[in-house]
Design an enzyme around this catalytic site. Structure first.
Site, mmCIF file in Angstrom:
data_model
loop_
_atom_site.group_PDB
_atom_site.id
_atom_site.type_symbol
_atom_site.label_atom_id
_atom_site.label_comp_id
_atom_site.label_asym_id
_atom_site.label_seq_id
_atom_site.Cartn_x
_atom_site.Cartn_y
_atom_site.Cartn_z
ATOM 1 N N TYR A 1 17.471 -31.575 44.442
ATOM 2 C CA TYR A 1 16.279 -32.038 45.126
ATOM 3 C C TYR A 1 16.573 -33.471 45.223
ATOM 4 C CZ TYR A 1 11.653 -34.015 44.974
ATOM 5 O OH TYR A 1 10.442 -34.509 45.056
ATOM 6 N N GLU B 1 2.537 -33.067 42.598
ATOM 7 C CA GLU B 1 2.473 -34.271 41.647
ATOM 8 C C GLU B 1 1.274 -34.120 40.746
ATOM 9 O OE1 GLU B 1 4.753 -36.302 41.357
ATOM 10 O OE2 GLU B 1 5.992 -36.069 43.136
ATOM 11 N N TRP C 1 8.848 -32.953 35.944
ATOM 12 C CA TRP C 1 9.092 -32.664 37.325
ATOM 13 C C TRP C 1 9.915 -31.440 37.420
ATOM 14 C CZ3 TRP C 1 6.900 -32.536 41.313
ATOM 15 C CH2 TRP C 1 7.343 -32.236 42.632
#
Length: 206
Positions: free
Chosen positions: A23, A45, A53
């Protein structure tokens, strides 16, 4: 890699799992300007708030399936039955407040559109004059005056789970700011920011 080649410099969080490294190397900090894309990132988010995350990234495809590709018009019409469906979906984060906020936020985006505005334009209008130039992970900001202003603007328009820290994470993820370490091989990857944090003159066309 030869003996004379140095290993790429990445943020510490990007080294925690292969999916995070991928990512970081291919997506984080690259410009996202389409309405659905920005809404998806804002939603993820928001779900990440209080979590890692990595947890969100591993469930990303499940989120896309559960929220039907983050189609705004579809989500805005979700009923109580859809909320219960999502609460029963083990593939996502089953948090009622965040699920309800996603539906509310989709409605808020459509209201923006009806008024001749867009979520993407609103987010990108908070681009700072200069981007941070962190040399270490500790120097990477978590908020900024611009993220605070964006959070305030979104809340005024009815958005939820859009605090300054969450909005700074969004801005970092979609290239509004470049918080890659100065020594990172990904610094400047968006084409919008120079390594020294000054804007690329031609960035309007990127």
């Amino acid at each position: 890699m030869t003996d004379t080649e140095a290993a790429p410099t990445r943020a510490a969080w990007a080294l925690q799992a292969p999916v995070l490294t991928e990512y970081y190397d291919t997506e984080w900090g690259m410009p996202v300007r389409d309405e659905r894309g920005v809404f998806e990132r804002l939603t993820l988010e928001a779900f990440q708030s209080g979590l890692s995350w990595l947890t969100i990234l591993r469930k990303r495809e499940n989120f896309r399936a559960a929220f039907q590709g983050f189609d705004l018009a579809t989500i805005a019409e979700y009923s109580d039955a859809d909320i219960e469906r999502l609460l029963a979906d083990e593939g996502i984060i089953r948090n009622r407040a965040k699920i309800e906020a996603t539906i509310s936020n989709a409605k808020a985006v459509l209201a923006l559109n009806a008024a001749g505005e867009s979520l993407s334009e609103l987010v990108w209008s908070h681009t700072p004059a200069l981007s941070p130039v962190p040399e270490t992970d500790a120097e990477v900001p978590t908020t900024s005056p611009e993220s605070e202003a964006l959070a305030k603007a979104l809340k005024k328009r009815g958005f939820r789970f859009v605090g300054p820290t969450t909005m700074y994470a969004l801005m970092s993820a979609i290239g509004v700011v470049d918080v890659h370490l100065v020594s990172s091989h990904r610094r400047g990857c968006s084409g919008l920011w120079n390594i020294d944090g000054t804007p690329v003159k031609s960035r309007a066309s990127v």
